[in-house]
Design a protein around this motif. Structure first.
Motif, mmCIF file in Angstrom:
data_model
loop_
_atom_site.group_PDB
_atom_site.id
_atom_site.type_symbol
_atom_site.label_atom_id
_atom_site.label_comp_id
_atom_site.label_asym_id
_atom_site.label_seq_id
_atom_site.Cartn_x
_atom_site.Cartn_y
_atom_site.Cartn_z
ATOM 1 N N PHE A 1 -0.021 6.270 1.819
ATOM 2 C CA PHE A 1 -1.430 6.583 1.526
ATOM 3 C C PHE A 1 -2.068 5.441 0.734
ATOM 4 O O PHE A 1 -3.174 4.984 1.062
ATOM 5 C CB PHE A 1 -1.509 7.895 0.739
ATOM 6 N N PHE A 2 -1.378 4.954 -0.293
ATOM 7 C CA PHE A 2 -1.929 3.855 -1.082
ATOM 8 C C PHE A 2 -2.050 2.586 -0.247
ATOM 9 O O PHE A 2 -2.995 1.825 -0.406
ATOM 10 C CB PHE A 2 -1.061 3.607 -2.318
ATOM 11 N N ALA A 3 -1.092 2.340 0.650
ATOM 12 C CA ALA A 3 -1.144 1.133 1.470
ATOM 13 C C ALA A 3 -2.353 1.128 2.390
ATOM 14 O O ALA A 3 -2.976 0.092 2.617
ATOM 15 C CB ALA A 3 0.140 0.999 2.286
ATOM 16 N N VAL A 4 -2.703 2.284 2.939
ATOM 17 C CA VAL A 4 -3.821 2.368 3.879
ATOM 18 C C VAL A 4 -5.150 2.496 3.140
ATOM 19 O O VAL A 4 -6.128 1.817 3.472
ATOM 20 C CB VAL A 4 -3.626 3.558 4.842
ATOM 21 N N ALA A 5 -5.204 3.364 2.133
ATOM 22 C CA ALA A 5 -6.470 3.622 1.453
ATOM 23 C C ALA A 5 -6.786 2.564 0.404
ATOM 24 O O ALA A 5 -7.951 2.294 0.118
ATOM 25 C CB ALA A 5 -6.426 4.997 0.781
ATOM 26 N N SER A 6 -5.767 1.964 -0.175
ATOM 27 C CA SER A 6 -5.948 1.012 -1.262
ATOM 28 C C SER A 6 -5.038 -0.183 -0.992
ATOM 29 O O SER A 6 -4.900 -0.614 0.144
ATOM 30 C CB SER A 6 -5.620 1.702 -2.595
ATOM 31 N N TRP A 7 -4.404 -0.725 -2.013
ATOM 32 C CA TRP A 7 -3.445 -1.819 -1.849
ATOM 33 C C TRP A 7 -2.041 -1.278 -1.986
ATOM 34 O O TRP A 7 -1.777 -0.385 -2.796
ATOM 35 C CB TRP A 7 -3.671 -2.898 -2.911
ATOM 36 N N SER A 8 -1.110 -1.851 -1.226
ATOM 37 C CA SER A 8 0.262 -1.354 -1.254
ATOM 38 C C SER A 8 0.904 -1.505 -2.630
ATOM 39 O O SER A 8 1.816 -0.760 -2.975
ATOM 40 C CB SER A 8 1.116 -2.087 -0.209
ATOM 41 N N GLU A 9 0.412 -2.465 -3.457
ATOM 42 C CA GLU A 9 0.979 -2.640 -4.800
ATOM 43 C C GLU A 9 0.898 -1.363 -5.623
ATOM 44 O O GLU A 9 1.744 -1.117 -6.490
ATOM 45 C CB GLU A 9 0.235 -3.751 -5.558
ATOM 46 N N TYR A 10 -0.095 -0.534 -5.352
ATOM 47 C CA TYR A 10 -0.255 0.673 -6.151
ATOM 48 C C TYR A 10 0.734 1.767 -5.754
ATOM 49 O O TYR A 10 0.779 2.820 -6.387
ATOM 50 C CB TYR A 10 -1.710 1.153 -6.080
ATOM 51 N N GLY A 11 1.519 1.508 -4.714
ATOM 52 C CA GLY A 11 2.626 2.398 -4.409
ATOM 53 C C GLY A 11 3.648 2.453 -5.531
ATOM 54 O O GLY A 11 4.404 3.413 -5.652
ATOM 55 N N TYR A 12 3.681 1.402 -6.389
ATOM 56 C CA TYR A 12 4.573 1.427 -7.549
ATOM 57 C C TYR A 12 4.252 2.614 -8.451
ATOM 58 O O TYR A 12 5.137 3.157 -9.126
ATOM 59 C CB TYR A 12 4.441 0.134 -8.359
ATOM 60 N N TRP A 13 2.981 3.002 -8.502
ATOM 61 C CA TRP A 13 2.620 4.148 -9.329
ATOM 62 C C TRP A 13 3.338 5.406 -8.843
ATOM 63 O O TRP A 13 3.769 6.225 -9.648
ATOM 64 C CB TRP A 13 1.109 4.388 -9.271
ATOM 65 N N VAL A 14 3.418 5.571 -7.526
ATOM 66 C CA VAL A 14 4.062 6.765 -6.979
ATOM 67 C C VAL A 14 5.519 6.821 -7.426
ATOM 68 O O VAL A 14 6.011 7.866 -7.865
ATOM 69 C CB VAL A 14 3.962 6.775 -5.445
ATOM 70 N N ILE A 15 6.218 5.704 -7.303
ATOM 71 C CA ILE A 15 7.613 5.657 -7.733
ATOM 72 C C ILE A 15 7.712 5.965 -9.222
ATOM 73 O O ILE A 15 8.581 6.717 -9.670
ATOM 74 C CB ILE A 15 8.221 4.279 -7.414
ATOM 75 N N SER A 16 6.802 5.376 -9.994
ATOM 76 C CA SER A 16 6.800 5.606 -11.437
ATOM 77 C C SER A 16 6.549 7.073 -11.764
ATOM 78 O O SER A 16 7.240 7.669 -12.589
ATOM 79 C CB SER A 16 5.730 4.726 -12.096
ATOM 80 N N ILE A 17 5.545 7.657 -11.105
ATOM 81 C CA ILE A 17 5.221 9.063 -11.368
ATOM 82 C C ILE A 17 6.390 9.959 -10.986
ATOM 83 O O ILE A 17 6.747 10.900 -11.721
ATOM 84 C CB ILE A 17 3.948 9.465 -10.597
ATOM 85 N N ALA A 18 7.002 9.681 -9.819
ATOM 86 C CA ALA A 18 8.109 10.513 -9.352
ATOM 87 C C ALA A 18 9.279 10.474 -10.331
ATOM 88 O O ALA A 18 9.799 11.524 -10.755
ATOM 89 C CB ALA A 18 8.560 10.057 -7.966
ATOM 90 N N MET A 19 9.697 9.275 -10.714
ATOM 91 C CA MET A 19 10.849 9.167 -11.605
ATOM 92 C C MET A 19 10.518 9.671 -13.007
ATOM 93 O O MET A 19 11.384 10.198 -13.703
ATOM 94 C CB MET A 19 11.344 7.725 -11.653
#
Length: 791
Positions: A24-42
């Protein structure tokens, strides 16, 4: 056995949703913000362990109804979190403006608020299963890992048929099934009701969209713009656009009209995840514009060259090379959709007509055989696919120098419209490549020619003599291009057609003067001599072990980067995101680590045991991910795609580690089993450290299925071994105190949060070898921290 199937489904849903959110972040925004998902999950997993430590007895008393209730709660908050994430007005460009940054920081916090509850409840469900089944932690951990691996496979399979914006709703039903298996008839009815309500809310209220700063946004919204073809895959969402703004994106002289040369033709625009990756022809590719293009510079020095073209641009690149006098063109296009377009066309864009002078090669760029007069890298090659960055390494360039015919050269393009120092780093890489090829005076083998926006570095097998430099200078003057560097050419006192002032983080102003400037010319001589300027930017060569051209900002210059964030391009923002996530992760890890000092009565263990746990479980959290991330990068090169590499490494390691965890539950001597498992893991890591690069290069031209199978086989032993330490540690430490089990889960989660941004920073800053070495150190530290057996 039946009682752990809900855990399998919960773990699968959690990892599947995590992957879906990164897409979702890669398509809607920049893929770099996918790090937030990993951070939030862990973070959610870590905090859940803390809560379980403090309320362990209460959770155990109410486990019977909590086990079915938790997946239902996850279902509800997962849907609400998805709605909140899609309605968030985050715009990363506004982070670079002090006047608008504060609102965007609030939006970042809202992402955390929306998504954290889902992963917190997932962690709570997993840790509750560990507590309820404390006597069989190996089996519990095995189901957790196997479920996570299956969830990853499911999410990736769905990407072939669903848009990334539909992935989260498609994965939520797994949680309803988990609740229905866990509870009786009332829970089954409740799960169905909540599922129906959640899906209705998601489809009625969620509004995922492509942010207006994405490259696709403007052309999608011009009059009469049409999407004429679309492909869904784990690699990305491919869209072919037809509108009046789409033209072949090549750098043509402002003097083209005076030279009687037409403009580049209209084309279709091919976008992946909202970023433009190529122009595809509307009819058979035209190349009348080629004589006025910057890309034509090396052809002015070569007569009827045999050309290896890296990147085909739908056929335009071969047509341009032939128009410039090439006798034969071998085209290598690693990006599979673009390669398929060359062979079969894409939607209404036709495949180029067969030409005996053009060969479409299936070889990998790093293993292309044959002798060539010119290795010509397409201007859009670097941006067409993430793995194409491996072509820009000193190792790759040195290999091609060895395949050049006498008088041959390599033409390397780089954009300079955002930061000229990218070109300087390419020069440093060219120097290192020449040095690796055994050339004593690299500065005599390089020339640099540029326009206002782009630059070409020409690297020759033989030194550039005065005659060749003169021909290139004539080519440049006729087209108002600038010869920034050539052997014997003075750096100062020349006419400059295209002003290129230097950009510095140390100064708050861009240097301006009465005369035009050439920032690349200022530094070229120093870099090629091996004495680059020392400032905020990294000018070290790009190598196979560090195959990233960006970010350029050095970590010690982070403060200066934040102060001048408005001038930094998108690719530099990933560094700042990593640092921000790492800082947050360290705070979380400290909070989780210090918990026993506040809750000694809950844990009821001695300080020496706490100290050993504080080494053992963080070492496992860090070590597993450091090794995994290094292997993902090597697998991405092997398979030609980061998504495939990520998916296969993640799935294989989770599944084999799950099998190893179940096996660990049956061993009679846990201390000896731990030492043997770590010995196998460290041995495999050492083999990878020494031989993974040659092994990958040797396998690159095998069929994809053979490469994938070889990767799975190679991952099996290390993954099985890495499945042992965590369940063995849980079982051993809980014998010292039952409260240590959920706290160990929290520690592992907290330091896994640290591991992801730390691994990215370490890999980019020092190299992939350091990730493997650091992972090995972590596992050796875990063996040292193993509690002594009681007499």
């Amino acid at each position: 056995m039946q009682s752990l199937i809900p855990l399998f489904l919960i773990a699968g849903a959690a990892v599947g949703v995590e992957i879906a959110l990164t897409r979702f972040f890669a398509v809607a925004s920049w893929s770099e913000y996918g790090y937030w998902v990993i951070s939030i999950a862990m973070t959610g997993f870590a905090v859940s362990g803390v809560v379980m430590v403090l309320g362990r007895e209460a959770f155990l008393r109410h486990a019977r109804w909590l086990l079915p209730a938790l997946p239902i709660a996850m279902l509800a908050v997962g849907g609400a979190g998805w709605i909140g994430a899609t309605l968030n007005g985050f715009n990363p460009l506004e982070l670079q403006n002090p006047a608008t940054a504060e609102a965007q920081l609030v939006n970042i916090a809202l992402y955390y608020a929306a998504l954290f509850p889902f992963f917190f409840l997932a962690g709570l469900a997993v840790s509750l299963n560990f507590v309820v089944h404390a006597g069989e932690v190996g089996r519990v951990y095995g189901y957790d890992l196997l479920g996570a691996g299956t969830g990853a496979v499911l999410a990736l399979a769905l990407m072939f048929v669903l848009h990334p914006f539909a992935l989260v709703p498609a994965l939520l039903p797994l949680l309803a099934v988990a609740a229905m298996i866990s509870g009786g008839t009332p829970w089954r009815i409740g799960a169905l009701v909540v599922l129906a309500a959640t899906e209705a809310a998601v489809f009625g209220l969620a509004a995922p969209r492509v942010n207006e700063f994405k490259a696709i946004y403007a052309p999608m919204n011009v009059p009469e713009s049409r999407v004429v073809a679309e492909v869904l895959s784990p690699r990305g969402v491919y869209m072919l656009l037809d509108n009046f703004t789409e033209r072949l994106d090549t750098d043509v002289s402002n003097n083209a009209g005076a030279l009687g040369i037409p403009a580049p033709p209209r084309s279709f625009g091919l976008y992946r995840d909202g970023s433009r990756i190529a122009a595809l022809p509307m009819e058979q590719p035209e190349a009348a514009h080629a004589r006025a293009s910057l890309d034509g510079a090396p052809y002015a020095l070569l007569d009827a060259p045999r050309v290896l073209a890296l990147g085909g641009a739908g056929g335009f690149r071969a047509a341009e090379a032939l128009a410039l006098g090439a006798s034969h063109v071998t085209v290598i296009e690693p990006e599979p959709v673009l390669r398929d377009a060359l062979l079969h066309g894409f939607g209404p864009s036709p495949a180029p007509a067969a030409d005996p002078r053009v060969t479409i090669s299936a070889a990998h760029p790093l293993t292309a055989a044959g002798r060539f007069d010119l290795v010509d890298i397409a201007g859009d090659f670097l941006g067409a696919d993430d793995q194409n960055r491996n072509v820009y390494t000193a190792d790759a360039l040195a290999g091609w120098l060895g395949r050049l015919n006498p008088g041959g050269m390599i033409s390397v393009p780089i954009g300079i419209r955002e930061l000229p120092v990218y070109a300087v780093r390419v020069l440093a890489t060219a120097r290192e490549a020449l040095r690796l090829a055994g050339i004593a005076e690299p500065a005599r083998h390089v020339v640099v020619i540029r326009s206002a926006w782009n630059l070409r570095v020409l690297i020759a097998r033989e030194p550039f003599d005065e005659a060749r430099v003169g021909r290139l200078a004539t080519f440049a003057d006729e087209r108002s291009f600038d010869l920034s560097y050539a052997p014997g050419l003075p750096a100062e006192g020349r006419d400059i057609w295209n002003d290129l002032p230097p950009v510095s983080l140390e100064s708050s102003m861009v240097e301006q003067g009465g005369e035009a400037q050439d920032a690349v010319a200022r530094e070229a001589e120093q870099v090629l001599a091996g004495t680059p300027p020392q400032d905020a930017f990294d000018r070290s060569p790009v190598t196979a072990d560090r195959p990233w051209l960006s970010p350029l900002v050095r970590l010690p210059a982070l403060g200066a980067a934040l102060a001048r964030i408005e001038i930094l391009p998108q690719q530099e923002i990933g560094l700042l995101v990593n640092v921000a996530v790492l800082a947050q992760a360290i705070v979380l890890a400290l909070v989780v680590s210090l918990l026993p000092l506040l809750a000694r009565g809950t844990l009821r263990v001695s300080l020496p045991v706490l100290g050993r746990a504080l080494v053992y479980f963080p070492a496992l959290g860090l070590g597993f991910l450091l090794i995994e991330i290094a292997l993902i990068e090597h697998a991405a090169l092997l398979l030609g795609d980061r998504t495939s590499g990520f998916a296969l490494v993640l799935t294989s390691m989770l599944i084999f580690s799950g099998i190893g965890a179940m096996w660990a539950g049956r061993v009679a001597a846990p201390g000896r089993a731990l030492r043997l498992a770590v010995l196998v893991a460290v041995g495999c890591s050492a083999l990878a450290l020494l031989g993974v690069r040659p092994a990958v290069l040797a396998a690159l031209d095998l069929p994809w299925a053979a490469r994938a199978a070889a990767l799975v086989v190679a991952l099996a032993p290390i993954s099985l071994a890495l499945g042992f330490p965590f369940p063995l540690g849980l079982d051993r430490f809980q014998r010292e105190g039952a409260g240590l089990l959920p706290w160990a889960w929290a520690l592992n989660g907290a330091f896994s949060v640290v591991a992801t941004p730390f691994a990215n920073l370490l890999g980019h800053g020092a190299g992939l070898s350091w990730l493997l070495a650091a992972g090995m150190v972590c596992y050796v530290g875990a063996v040292i921290a193993w509690p002594r057996e009681r007499p």
